[in-house]
Motif scaffolding. Structure first.
Motif, PDB file in Angstrom:
ATOM      1  N   SER A  66      63.313   7.704   8.000  1.00  0.00           N
ATOM      2  CA  SER A  66      62.285   8.736   7.801  1.00  0.00           C
ATOM      3  C   SER A  66      60.881   8.147   7.723  1.00  0.00           C
ATOM      4  CB  SER A  66      62.584   9.553   6.551  1.00  0.00           C
ATOM      5  OG  SER A  66      63.816  10.197   6.653  1.00  0.00           O
ATOM      6  N   SER A  69      57.886  10.693   7.118  1.00  0.00           N
ATOM      7  CA  SER A  69      57.919  11.581   5.963  1.00  0.00           C
ATOM      8  C   SER A  69      57.003  11.058   4.855  1.00  0.00           C
ATOM      9  CB  SER A  69      59.347  11.705   5.437  1.00  0.00           C
ATOM     10  OG  SER A  69      59.357  12.366   4.199  1.00  0.00           O
ATOM     11  N   LYS A  70      56.025  11.857   4.474  1.00  0.00           N
ATOM     12  CA  LYS A  70      55.121  11.442   3.404  1.00  0.00           C
ATOM     13  C   LYS A  70      55.837  11.389   2.054  1.00  0.00           C
ATOM     14  CE  LYS A  70      50.957  12.835   5.676  1.00  0.00           C
ATOM     15  NZ  LYS A  70      49.619  13.337   5.568  1.00  0.00           N
ATOM     16  N   HIS A 118      66.576   9.719  10.798  1.00  0.00           N
ATOM     17  CA  HIS A 118      65.811  10.829  10.219  1.00  0.00           C
ATOM     18  C   HIS A 118      66.766  11.673   9.401  1.00  0.00           C
ATOM     19  CE1 HIS A 118      62.279   9.951  12.626  1.00  0.00           C
ATOM     20  NE2 HIS A 118      63.098   9.731  13.628  1.00  0.00           N
ATOM     21  N   GLN A 120      67.100  14.871   7.960  1.00  0.00           N
ATOM     22  CA  GLN A 120      66.540  16.214   7.967  1.00  0.00           C
ATOM     23  C   GLN A 120      67.670  17.213   8.089  1.00  0.00           C
ATOM     24  OE1 GLN A 120      63.939  16.207  11.299  1.00  0.00           O
ATOM     25  NE2 GLN A 120      62.444  14.866  10.362  1.00  0.00           N
TER      26      GLN A 120
END
Length: 122
Positions: A66, A69-70, A118, A120
């Motif tokens: 990721s 992703s912040k 990722h 998600q």
């Protein structure tokens, strides 16, 4: 209750909770970037020569998770940019998000694999 206005068992539970939580983040970061179903651990041939460079070996054994992703960047302190961590171990972690796109570009130009996972909802 000499120093704190808390019972000893409250302090002990808070201490253990803190360490279990921190350990869970550390284990998640290390296992998800090293040991999963896509991990490669190339073994050297009989003559003990490795037919790849040190950087290629580092790239084949690690992956990012990721990286865009912040939230993940904040929680893991940019440690989710794990390929950059292995290629540039003396560079501060705050530069990893800037290094990752360069790694991705170089990977595409030299045709080697940097795996990115990722996490998600599908």
């Amino acid at each position: 209750m000499l120093v704190l206005n808390q019972h000893w068992y409250t302090v002990l539970v808070a201490f253990l909770t803190m360490h279990v939580t921190a350990s869970a983040f550390g284990v998640t970061a290390l296992l998800s970037t090293h040991a999963d179903e896509y991990a490669e651990f190339p073994l050297p041939p009989e003559d003990v020569s490795v037919n790849m460079t040190w950087a290629m070996y580092q790239i084949s054994e690690t992956k990012d998770f990721s990286p865009n992703s912040k939230v993940v960047n904040f929680l893991f302190g940019e440690f989710n940019h794990h390929v950059a961590h292995h290629l540039f171990p003396t560079v501060a972690h705050t530069y990893y998000p800037a290094i990752t796109p360069i790694n991705t570009y170089m990977r595409k130009s030299i045709i080697c694999l940097i795996a990115v996972i990722h996490y998600q909802k599908q």
